[in-house]
Motif scaffolding. Structure first.
Motif, PDB file in Angstrom:
ATOM      1  N   ARG A 124       0.825  -1.210   0.000  1.00  0.00           N
ATOM      2  CA  ARG A 124       0.000   0.000   0.000  1.00  0.00           C
ATOM      3  C   ARG A 124       0.859   1.260   0.000  1.00  0.00           C
ATOM      4  N   LEU A 125       1.947   1.227   0.760  1.00  0.00           N
ATOM      5  CA  LEU A 125       2.852   2.374   0.763  1.00  0.00           C
ATOM      6  C   LEU A 125       3.430   2.628  -0.624  1.00  0.00           C
ATOM      7  N   ALA A 126       3.890   1.577  -1.267  1.00  0.00           N
ATOM      8  CA  ALA A 126       4.510   1.714  -2.583  1.00  0.00           C
ATOM      9  C   ALA A 126       3.512   2.229  -3.615  1.00  0.00           C
ATOM     10  N   VAL A 127       2.305   1.651  -3.622  1.00  0.00           N
ATOM     11  CA  VAL A 127       1.304   2.067  -4.594  1.00  0.00           C
ATOM     12  C   VAL A 127       0.879   3.518  -4.348  1.00  0.00           C
ATOM     13  N   ALA A 128       0.680   3.879  -3.078  1.00  0.00           N
ATOM     14  CA  ALA A 128       0.287   5.258  -2.761  1.00  0.00           C
ATOM     15  C   ALA A 128       1.361   6.245  -3.198  1.00  0.00           C
ATOM     16  N   ALA A 129       2.623   5.898  -2.963  1.00  0.00           N
ATOM     17  CA  ALA A 129       3.712   6.795  -3.355  1.00  0.00           C
ATOM     18  C   ALA A 129       3.732   7.004  -4.863  1.00  0.00           C
ATOM     19  N   VAL A 130       3.589   5.910  -5.616  1.00  0.00           N
ATOM     20  CA  VAL A 130       3.613   6.017  -7.077  1.00  0.00           C
ATOM     21  C   VAL A 130       2.444   6.865  -7.579  1.00  0.00           C
ATOM     22  N   LEU A 131       1.251   6.625  -7.024  1.00  0.00           N
ATOM     23  CA  LEU A 131       0.070   7.358  -7.479  1.00  0.00           C
ATOM     24  C   LEU A 131       0.162   8.843  -7.146  1.00  0.00           C
ATOM     25  N   VAL A 132       0.572   9.153  -5.920  1.00  0.00           N
ATOM     26  CA  VAL A 132       0.655  10.556  -5.520  1.00  0.00           C
ATOM     27  C   VAL A 132       1.711  11.286  -6.343  1.00  0.00           C
ATOM     28  N   ILE A 133       2.901  10.701  -6.456  1.00  0.00           N
ATOM     29  CA  ILE A 133       3.972  11.355  -7.212  1.00  0.00           C
ATOM     30  C   ILE A 133       3.576  11.514  -8.674  1.00  0.00           C
ATOM     31  N   GLY A 134       3.002  10.455  -9.235  1.00  0.00           N
ATOM     32  CA  GLY A 134       2.641  10.519 -10.647  1.00  0.00           C
ATOM     33  C   GLY A 134       1.578  11.540 -10.946  1.00  0.00           C
ATOM     34  N   LEU A 135       0.453  11.473 -10.221  1.00  0.00           N
ATOM     35  CA  LEU A 135      -0.646  12.391 -10.497  1.00  0.00           C
ATOM     36  C   LEU A 135      -0.279  13.820 -10.118  1.00  0.00           C
ATOM     37  N   TYR A 136       0.242  14.005  -8.916  1.00  0.00           N
ATOM     38  CA  TYR A 136       0.567  15.359  -8.456  1.00  0.00           C
ATOM     39  C   TYR A 136       1.628  15.998  -9.353  1.00  0.00           C
ATOM     40  N   GLY A 137       2.696  15.256  -9.624  1.00  0.00           N
ATOM     41  CA  GLY A 137       3.763  15.810 -10.444  1.00  0.00           C
ATOM     42  C   GLY A 137       3.293  16.168 -11.841  1.00  0.00           C
ATOM     43  N   SER A 138       2.474  15.304 -12.430  1.00  0.00           N
ATOM     44  CA  SER A 138       1.987  15.568 -13.782  1.00  0.00           C
ATOM     45  C   SER A 138       1.123  16.828 -13.834  1.00  0.00           C
ATOM     46  N   VAL A 139       0.215  16.966 -12.885  1.00  0.00           N
ATOM     47  CA  VAL A 139      -0.682  18.128 -12.884  1.00  0.00           C
ATOM     48  C   VAL A 139       0.109  19.417 -12.674  1.00  0.00           C
ATOM     49  N   VAL A 140       1.057  19.397 -11.723  1.00  0.00           N
ATOM     50  CA  VAL A 140       1.822  20.618 -11.437  1.00  0.00           C
ATOM     51  C   VAL A 140       2.686  21.014 -12.633  1.00  0.00           C
ATOM     52  N   VAL A 141       3.353  20.039 -13.258  1.00  0.00           N
ATOM     53  CA  VAL A 141       4.223  20.360 -14.393  1.00  0.00           C
ATOM     54  C   VAL A 141       3.412  20.832 -15.596  1.00  0.00           C
ATOM     55  N   LEU A 142       2.278  20.188 -15.834  1.00  0.00           N
ATOM     56  CA  LEU A 142       1.497  20.524 -17.017  1.00  0.00           C
ATOM     57  C   LEU A 142       0.647  21.780 -16.843  1.00  0.00           C
ATOM     58  N   ARG A 143       0.116  21.990 -15.626  1.00  0.00           N
ATOM     59  CA  ARG A 143      -0.840  23.080 -15.437  1.00  0.00           C
ATOM     60  C   ARG A 143      -0.440  24.076 -14.349  1.00  0.00           C
ATOM     61  N   GLY A 144       0.550  23.758 -13.526  1.00  0.00           N
ATOM     62  CA  GLY A 144       0.812  24.579 -12.354  1.00  0.00           C
ATOM     63  C   GLY A 144       2.095  25.372 -12.369  1.00  0.00           C
ATOM     64  N   LEU A 145       2.790  25.461 -13.507  1.00  0.00           N
ATOM     65  CA  LEU A 145       4.000  26.266 -13.604  1.00  0.00           C
ATOM     66  C   LEU A 145       3.686  27.610 -14.247  1.00  0.00           C
ATOM     67  N   SER A 146       4.318  28.653 -13.736  1.00  0.00           N
ATOM     68  CA  SER A 146       4.181  29.955 -14.387  1.00  0.00           C
ATOM     69  C   SER A 146       4.972  29.945 -15.690  1.00  0.00           C
TER      70      SER A 146
END
Length: 740
Positions: A463-485
Motif C-alpha cells: 500500500r505504501l509503494a502504490v500510494a507513493a507512485v500514485l501521488v507522485i505521478g498524479l501530483y507531479g503531472s498536474v503541477v508540471v502541465l498546469r501549475g507552472l508559471s
C-alpha cells in the motif's frame, strides 16, 4: 564587464540556498525519525514517551534560554552587513551568543537538580529522572548551536546551518543512538547520544561563526545593546509561543496521560513532521534576504521572496501530506505494533500542517521586517487558545483531542498572519494560480491513492509503494502541465536543454517549426537592450578566441582561465550557476561544465568562419507588449526581444552586423525572455557605466549615446519619453540613482 569582488557577488543564490536547505532538512528529518524508530523498535512505546518528554522539555527551555536571539541574530547580522557596519555586527554577535549560553548554563544546572521532582511529581514517571538529567547537560550546547548558526544565516548563506545543524547534529545523534542501543543501552543511552551530538555540534558551530566574522574588515566593536535587546525580547516571547504550540501538547499529555500514549502521539506527530520538513528549511533560506530587501526599501523583492517561499513550501509539503492522509496506518506500522491506532491523529494533524505553509513564511516576514510585536500578539494568543483546548479536550478525547487543539490553532493562526502581512507589508495576497493548482493536485492525489489502496490486499508495504507512485505521478503531472508559471516553464526548459544538448537542439527545431515570420529587419541593439546584456558577455568569449587563437589551440587551460576572468565567466557564474541552469555546486564540477560550454560555443565560431553566418540558422525573437514586467523591469512600448540564439547574435555583433534580416530570425509567441541584465547588475559584475551604456543601445538615440555614463544621463536622453517613468521604477535604478 567589471570583475568586482563584493560580498553580494559571492553570496550563494537563493535557489541554491533553498535547494541546500531542503537537502539538509531531508537528512535532519530522516535522522530524527530514525532515532524514534530505533527506540520504538528496540525499547518499546514507553521508552519513546520518556525520550520525547525529556526532548520536549529541552525544546521549551531552549526558547526560554535563547532570549529571542535566534531571530535577532539573523536579522541583525543581515542588517549590519547591508549597512556596512562590521563593528556593530561583531558586537551583536558577542551579545547574541554569550548571554543565551550563560543563561542556559544556569537553567541546565537547575533542571539537573530538579529532575527527580519533575519526573515524580509532574509526570509520575520516577525512572524518567536520569534521562532528564543527561538531557539537561546538553542544554547549553544546544543553545550555542542554535544562536551561532542563526548568526551565520545572517550572512545570507545556509551552508553552516545545513551541514552543522541539519546534517552533523541529527546524523551524529542517530548514529550514536543506534550504536548505544545495539550495545544494550536504554533510554539513558539514547539521551547520552543526544548530549554528545550537542557538544560536538556546538563547538563546530562556534568555530564556524568565528571564522565567518573574521573575514569582515577590521572595525571597533560596538554593542547595539538596546536595539538588540528590544527586538530580541519581543521575538523571545513570540518564539516561545510558537514553539510552545509544537511542544505544549506533549508536555500536557505527559501530565494527563501515560507515557505510552505520549509515545504513540509523538510517533504520529513525527510522521506528520516528515511532510512539513521543507517549511523550516525554505524559511531559513529566505529570512536574511527578506531583512536585507526590507532595509533597502525593496517591497517588490520582499513580496517575491515571501510568495515564492509559500509556493515552494506548498509544492513540496502538500504531496507528502497527501500520501500520509491516503495510508496513515501503513506509515505508522513501520514503527511497530501499538502505533497503528494513531491514524486519526495523523489525519487531524495533517490539516494544521497544510495550513502551516502559509503561516510560517508569514511569521518569518513579520519578524524580519521588524514587526515582531505583531507576531508576538498572534503567537501568544494562539498559545493561550492551544493550551486551553488541550486541557479541555485531552481528558475527554485523549491524543485525538491534543491533535485537534494543535491543528485548529495552526489553521487559525495561519489565516491571521496572512491577513496581517497583507496589511502591514506587501499589500497583496500570496495566492497564485500555481498555488491553487498545487492544492487541487494534492487533494486529487490523496483521494485517488486512498481509493486504490483500499482495494489492495492487507500488505502495508504494498500500500505504501502504490500510494507513493500514485501521488507522485498524479501530483507531479498536474503541477508540471498546469501549475507552472510562464517564467518557471521557460527556466525549466532552459535548465533541461543546458544539461541535454540534443534536447536543446530538438526544442529549438520545434520552436522554429511552429514559429511565425516577420517581413521587417530588426536592429540588433533593440533586440538585446535592455534585457539581454549576456549577449555582450558571449561576444567577449568570441573576441578572446580571435585575439588569442594560438593560446586557445596550444594552452586550453590558460585560455579557459582568461575566459573565466572575463565577461563570459561573469555570465556563467551569475546567470547559469546562480539561476540553477547548470548542475552541481562543486568547484571542480563547475569548471568542467564551464569548459564544456566554452568548447560548444566556440564550435559556432569555427562553423561561421568555415561556412559563413547563414550556416548558423535562425534565432528566435518575441514581441513583448508594453508594460510586461520581466524581473522587475518593463517598458512603455512594445519591443522585439531575443529569446534564443544569444551566441549567434553575439557573433553578429562581433562582425559589426547591425540588423537581422527576416530570413535570420523566427517569431515565437507566449514566451518571455530572461532579464539577464538585471541579474548581472544585482551581482555586482556589471558596473554602472557599463550597464547604462548597454541600455543606451536600445533606449537612447544614436547621437546621444556617447553622453550616457550614469543612470541620470540615461533617464534624461531616452528616445521614448514615456519610458522614463517605468525605467525610474526599476529596482536597480531606484537603488543607484535615488530616482523617484
Amino acid at each position: 564587464m567589471t570583475q568586482t569582488s563584493t560580498p553580494q557577488a559571492r553570496r550563494p543564490s537563493l535557489a541554491r540556498d533553498r535547494g541546500r536547505s531542503v537537502l539538509g532538512a531531508v537528512v535532519s528529518n530522516v535522522a530524527n525519525v530514525l532515532v524514534i524508530l530505533v527506540i520504538a523498535r528496540m525499547l518499546g512505546v514507553g521508552a519513546v514517551g520518556e525520550y520525547t518528554l525529556a526532548f520536549a522539555v529541552r525544546a521549551i527551555l531552549l526558547l526560554v534560554c535563547g532570549l529571542g536571539m535566534r531571530t535577532a541574530m539573523t536579522r541583525f547580522v543581515a542588517a549590519h552587513l547591508a549597512t556596512g557596519d562590521p563593528g556593530g555586527l561583531r558586537g551583536a554577535v558577542v551579545l547574541g551568543v554569550s548571554v543565551p549560553v550563560g543563561v542556559a548554563s544556569v537553567v541546565a544546572l537547575g533542571w539537573f537538580v530538579a529532575a527527580d521532582a519533575l519526573a515524580t511529581s509532574v509526570f509520575d514517571e520516577p525512572e524518567l529522572a536520569t534521562t532528564m538529567q543527561v538531557v539537561a547537560l546538553s542544554l547549553p550546547f544546544f543553545v550555542l548551536v542554535n544562536v551561532a548558526l542563526a548568526a551565520t544565516q545572517g550572512f545570507s548563506s545556509m551552508q553552516a546551518y545545513v551541514w552543522i545543524g541539519q546534517v552533523l547534529e541529527p546524523g551524529l545523534r542517530f548514529a550514536l543512538t543506534l550504536l548505544l542501543l545495539l550495545l544494550g543501552g536504554g533510554t539513558v543511552a539514547a539521551a547520552s547520544a543526544l548530549l554528545a551530538a550537542s557538544v560536538v555540534s556546538g563547538i563546530v558551530a562556534l568555530a564556524t561563526l568565528v571564522r565567518m566574522v573574521s573575514t569582515l574588515p577590521p572595525a571597533q566593536r560596538t554593542y547595539p545593546g538596546r536595539a538588540l535587546t528590544s527586538f530580541a525580547a519581543t521575538s523571545w516571547v513570540a518564539s516561545m509561543a510558537t514553539q510552545g504550540l509544537l511542544w505544549a501538547d506533549v508536555v500536557i499529555l505527559g501530565a494527563l496521560v501515560s507515557t505510552e500514549e505520549v509515545g504513540v502521539y509523538q510517533v504520529a506527530a513525527r510522521v506528520v513532521l516528515i511532510g512539513m520538513f521543507v517549511i523550516t528549511a525554505l524559511n531559513a533560506a529566505v529570512s536574511a534576504r527578506i531583512a536585507t530587501a526590507w532595509v533597502r526599501g525593496d517591497i517588490d523583492a520582499v513580496d517575491e521572496r515571501y510568495t515564492g517561499t509559500i509556493l515552494w513550501s506548498s509544492r513540496l509539503t502538500w504531496p507528502m501530506l497527501a500520501g500520509l492522509v491516503a495510508v496513515p496506518t501503513a506509515v505508522l506500522q513501520l514503527f511497530g505494533a501499538g502505533f497503528g491506532d494513531a491514524s486519526t491523529v495523523v489525519l487531524i494533524l495533517a490539516v494544521g500542517a497544510a495550513a502551516e505553509v502559509l503561516g510560517a513564511p508569514s511569521a518569518v516576514l513579520l519578524n524580519q521586517i521588524g514587526r515582531n510585536g505583531l507576531n508576538l500578539v498572534i503567537n501568544v494568543s494562539s498559545l493561550v487558545v492551544n493550551v486551553g483546548l488541550n486541557f479541555a479536550l485531552i481528558p475527554v478525547y485523549g491524543i485525538n483531542g491534543a491533535a485537534f487543539a494543535w491543528a485548529f490553532t495552526m489553521a487559525v493562526g495561519a489565516v491571521v498572519r496572512v491577513v496581517t502581512v497583507r496589511r502591514v507589508a506587501t499589500g497583496r495576497w500570496p495566492w497564485s494560480r500555481p498555488l491553487l493548482v498545487s492544492l487541487g493536485a494534492a487533494l486529487a492525489a490523496a483521494l485517488l491513492a486512498e481509493l486504490v489502496t483500499d482495494l489492495l490486499p492487507a500488505n502495508e508495504w504494498l500500500r505504501l509503494a502504490v500510494a507513493a507512485v500514485l501521488v507522485i505521478g498524479l501530483y507531479g503531472s498536474v503541477v508540471v502541465l498546469r501549475g507552472l508559471s510562464g517564467a518557471e516553464r521557460d527556466a525549466l526548459s532552459r535548465a533541461i536543454s543546458l544539461r541535454l544538448p540534443q534536447l536543446r537542439r530538438w526544442r529549438v527545431q520545434r520552436q522554429l517549426r511552429h514559429a511565425g515570420s516577420n517581413d521587417a529587419s530588426l536592429r540588433v541593439d533593440d533586440l538585446i537592450s535592455p534585457f539581454r546584456a549576456d549577449v555582450l558577455a558571449r561576444a567577449d568569449l568570441f573576441r578572446l578566441a580571435r585575439e588569442h587563437a594560438d593560446l586557445r589551440v596550444n594552452d586550453e587551460p590558460a585560455f579557459l582561465r582568461l575566459a573565466r576572468a572575463g565577461g563570459y565567466g561573469a555570465w556563467f557564474d551569475e546567470v547559469l550557476v546562480h539561476k540553477g541552469h547548470v548542475p552541481g555546486s562543486d568547484p571542480a564540477a563547475l569548471e568542467r561544465t564551464f569548459r564544456s560550454i566554452v568548447r560548444s560555443s566556440l564550435q559556432l565560431l569555427d562553423r561561421q568562419d568555415r561556412l559563413g553566418r547563414e550556416s548558423l540558422g535562425r534565432v528566435t525573437v518575441t514581441r513583448v507588449p508594453a508594460g510586461t514586467e520581466i524581473d522587475g523591469w518593463s517598458l512603455a512600448e512594445d519591443r522585439w526581444v531575443l529569446v534564443d540564439g544569444g551566441h549567434r547574435v553575439a557573433l553578429a555583433l562581433l562582425d559589426g552586423v547591425g540588423t537581422l534580416t527576416p530570413a535570420e530570425y523566427a517569431v515565437v509567441n507566449g514566451q518571455l525572455p530572461p532579464n539577464n541584465t538585471a541579474r548581472l547588475l544585482e551581482s555586482g559584475r556589471l558596473a554602472e557605466e557599463e550597464a547604462v551604456q548597454f541600455l543606451a543601445r536600445g533606449l537612447v538615440p544614436l547621437g546621444d549615446r556617447d553622453q550616457v555614463h550614469r543612470w541620470r544621463d540615461l533617464l534624461d536622453r531616452l528616445a521614448t519619453p514615456g519610458n522614463r517613468e517605468v525605467v525610474e521604477a526599476w529596482p536597480e535604478v531606484r537603488a543607484a540613482s535615488g530616482a523617484r
